[in-house]
Design a protein around this motif. Structure first.
Motif, PDB file in Angstrom:
ATOM      1  N   UNK A  26       0.763  -1.130  -0.096  1.00  0.00           N
ATOM      2  CA  UNK A  26      -0.177  -0.443   0.433  1.00  0.00           C
ATOM      3  C   UNK A  26       0.533   1.589   0.145  1.00  0.00           C
ATOM      4  N   UNK A  27       0.390   2.192  -1.163  1.00  0.00           N
ATOM      5  CA  UNK A  27       1.294   3.163  -0.732  1.00  0.00           C
ATOM      6  C   UNK A  27       2.739   3.585  -1.359  1.00  0.00           C
ATOM      7  N   UNK A  28       3.115   2.354  -1.533  1.00  0.00           N
ATOM      8  CA  UNK A  28       4.124   2.317  -2.800  1.00  0.00           C
ATOM      9  C   UNK A  28       3.754   2.001  -4.471  1.00  0.00           C
ATOM     10  N   UNK A  29       4.876   3.012  -5.383  1.00  0.00           N
ATOM     11  CA  UNK A  29       5.091   3.080  -6.553  1.00  0.00           C
ATOM     12  C   UNK A  29       6.253   2.114  -6.989  1.00  0.00           C
ATOM     13  N   UNK A  30       6.102   1.131  -7.847  1.00  0.00           N
ATOM     14  CA  UNK A  30       6.756   0.755  -8.681  1.00  0.00           C
ATOM     15  C   UNK A  30       7.067   1.002 -10.372  1.00  0.00           C
ATOM     16  N   UNK A  31       7.795   1.495 -10.441  1.00  0.00           N
ATOM     17  CA  UNK A  31       8.169   1.472 -11.740  1.00  0.00           C
ATOM     18  C   UNK A  31       9.701   0.897 -12.601  1.00  0.00           C
ATOM     19  N   UNK A  32       9.155   0.380 -13.722  1.00  0.00           N
ATOM     20  CA  UNK A  32      10.918  -0.313 -14.288  1.00  0.00           C
ATOM     21  C   UNK A  32      10.685   0.670 -15.220  1.00  0.00           C
ATOM     22  N   UNK A  33      12.930   0.903 -15.628  1.00  0.00           N
ATOM     23  CA  UNK A  33      12.773   1.973 -16.192  1.00  0.00           C
ATOM     24  C   UNK A  33      14.195   1.326 -16.937  1.00  0.00           C
ATOM     25  N   UNK A  34      14.000   2.192 -18.357  1.00  0.00           N
ATOM     26  CA  UNK A  34      15.538   2.336 -19.024  1.00  0.00           C
ATOM     27  C   UNK A  34      16.907   3.080 -18.549  1.00  0.00           C
ATOM     28  N   UNK A  35      18.280   3.103 -18.922  1.00  0.00           N
ATOM     29  CA  UNK A  35      19.020   3.662 -18.519  1.00  0.00           C
ATOM     30  C   UNK A  35      19.606   4.833 -18.754  1.00  0.00           C
ATOM     31  N   UNK A  36      17.750   6.013 -19.204  1.00  0.00           N
ATOM     32  CA  UNK A  36      17.845   6.870 -19.409  1.00  0.00           C
ATOM     33  C   UNK A  36      16.288   7.020 -18.154  1.00  0.00           C
ATOM     34  N   UNK A  37      16.031   6.256 -17.691  1.00  0.00           N
ATOM     35  CA  UNK A  37      15.121   6.676 -16.578  1.00  0.00           C
ATOM     36  C   UNK A  37      13.553   7.125 -17.668  1.00  0.00           C
ATOM     37  N   UNK A  38      13.457   6.589 -18.802  1.00  0.00           N
ATOM     38  CA  UNK A  38      11.747   6.334 -19.055  1.00  0.00           C
ATOM     39  C   UNK A  38      11.751   5.138 -18.882  1.00  0.00           C
ATOM     40  N   UNK A  39      10.490   5.163 -18.547  1.00  0.00           N
ATOM     41  CA  UNK A  39       9.670   3.989 -17.838  1.00  0.00           C
ATOM     42  C   UNK A  39       9.170   2.739 -19.139  1.00  0.00           C
TER      43      UNK A  39
END
Length: 508
Positions: A343-356
């Motif tokens: 709850x209340x945690x966000x996870x993203x997967x990004x490339x080397x430039x920080x793009x999702x």
């Protein structure tokens, strides 16, 4: 903030067991009184807001009391591995500017030696018995509390922990009481922890796993924290491999009606391999989860087959505590996943430039959470890399599936995970290179016999012969036992790329 949570729980459940430790049972009323008295005792020796209190203890009730007393004083709490050696403890005490060390008589002399080599004035408090050179813990548990009020807004650093990395020295992570409040709220809401739960603590309290998912999860909800007691021989505690404690753990699971069991893969494997005639009624056990390392399918299958209970994976880090937990109803289908964000945690997967990245693609795992630290102390350049736009770039590689479940696929960092403990190979290499007979050394992790990794050192000696036993003994003088290489290999040269980069994978 945290002491107010304890006070409210004690008001609601005064006679309920807060801590069970062998034959000792401490109610919430008794725990709050002890915390209040000890905080007054610390204040009487000059400890107050923002003073650092180091704790060098195995799991015990005094650890819990010290934690909440530090919170009441709005001081800084520094939990250290009780297996650390002199150089390691010295580094942490100096880096944190500790004012007090709470330990036991077994480690008091080591702490005295460390302090004697610094210019710091540090008071040693021992929990088991007094001596002429230490202050006895119980003597500082005063009967009356003057209720001197500190700023308890929770906005200043309260917890210091150290995160290993590739810098050669552990990085100091400061987290506030607000951070910890959000961490425990996120976890207990997600896992539905209630006062009816009994949580068994068999992982170290100094580690984020034990601190957050055992101690805080129990005490902040009114659940009961059951701590596996230490083994005593001739008046001192001794370290015993967990495999020899597995029958005692099974006994506690039954007699204390344990409902939540946080552990690591090695522990679940040892329990699954307990003697076949070891019987235990685990009908109260509703949640087992593993952290600190990937849970192999083999261990998942063995534990489930023996006890009929699945082991779920939890993902977390020192910088933010618990992040994700696999609570899928059919966990056998998603065993390899660490689950969805708390709850209340966000996870993203990004490339080397920080793009999702889209679903299914592998990239770096980033997290956003109010439990997250604001950064590493005195490392501005690293902070610019690791903390961007309110998110923490973990250095772990992973992917999200269409249901939002996270799968960890690898690490960008070179940390070694041995028994759930993160080991920085650069730190070990620094020790090895300081040996007069070693010209070059590289440390890597190799697959363990049961789970996790084993520390391996590859060494290029200087000229004459270099004995493995001598190197092991040298490492034991300077490093905690779990950091000492279990495999030592001698080579004439270290494999390197044309640009001179060490080819670590070739040494695994």
């Amino acid at each position: 903030m945290l002491e107010q949570i304890l006070a409210e729980v004690a008001r609601q459940y005064p006679e309920k067991a807060a801590i069970v430790y062998d034959q000792l049972r401490i109610t919430y009323r008794e725990l709050e009184a002890k915390v209040s008295g000890f905080s007054q005792g610390l204040r009487s020796i000059g400890i107050g807001k923002s003073d650092c209190i180091a704790v060098v203890l195995p799991n015990c009730p005094e650890f819990v009391v010290s934690f909440f007393a530090a919170a009441k004083l709005n001081a800084i709490f520094l939990p250290l591995n009780h297996l650390y050696k002199e150089e390691e403890i010295g580094y942490y005490l100096n880096d944190s500017n500790a004012k007090v060390v709470i330990t036991d008589t077994k480690r008091a002399e080591l702490c005295r030696q460390v302090i004697s080599e610094t210019e710091c004035q540090i008071t040693i408090i021992t929990v088991d018995k007094a001596s002429s050179e230490t202050t006895y813990f119980e003597d500082l548990v005063l009967s009356k509390d003057s209720e001197s009020k500190e700023d308890t807004s929770g906005s200043s650093d309260f917890l210091y922990q150290y995160s290993s990395g590739s810098t050669g020295r552990p990085k100091r992570v400061g987290r506030t009481q607000k951070n910890l409040y959000h961490e425990v709220s996120n976890f207990t809401q997600t896992a539905a922890v209630t006062p009816a739960d009994n949580i068994l603590c068999i992982v170290p309290l100094y580690h984020a796993h034990g601190l957050g998912n055992c101690m805080m999860a129990a005490i902040c909800t009114g659940a009961t924290l059951v701590i596996l007691e230490q083994v005593w021989q001739q008046g001192v505690t001794v370290e015993v491999p967990f495999v020899f404690r597995s029958l005692r753990v099974l006994e506690l699971l039954e007699t204390e009606k344990i409902s939540i069991l946080p552990a690591v893969p090695y522990i679940f494997n040892a329990l699954a391999q307990a003697p076949g005639n070891a019987k235990a009624d685990l009908s109260n056990l509703r949640l087992c989860f593993s952290a600190g390392n990937f849970l192999p399918q083999e261990i998942f299958d063995k534990f489930s087959a023996k006890f009929g209970i699945p082991v779920r994976q939890l993902y977390g880090c020192t910088e933010a505590g618990s992040i994700a937990l696999n609570l899928d109803e059919d966990v056998t289908a998603t065993q390899a996943s660490v689950g969805r964000p708390l709850n209340n945690v966000e996870i993203k997967i990004v490339d080397d430039e920080g793009r999702e990245l889209p679903v299914g693609e592998i990239g770096e795992v980033t997290i956003t959470s109010l439990a997250l630290t604001s950064g590493y102390h005195n490392l501005p350049e690293l902070n610019q890399q690791a903390f961007r736009n309110g998110a923490y770039f973990t250095g772990d590689l992973g992917k999200l599936d269409e249901n939002g479940c996270l799968y960890i696929t690898g690490r960008k960092k070179i940390l070694i995970d041995t028994g759930g403990r993160k080991v920085d190979p650069i730190e070990i290499e620094d020790v090895l290179i300081s040996h007069s007979q070693i010209a070059e050394a590289v440390v890597v992790g190799v697959k363990g016999y049961f789970a996790g990794e084993i520390v391996k050192a590859v060494i290029v000696p200087k000229g004459g012969e270099c004995q493995e036993s001598e190197i092991s003994a040298y490492c034991r003088q300077h490093l905690a036992e779990f950091k000492v290489p279990k495999i030592i290999e001698f080579r004439e040269e270290i494999p390197k790329s044309p640009l001179g980069k060490i080819l670590r994978k070739a040494l695994v």
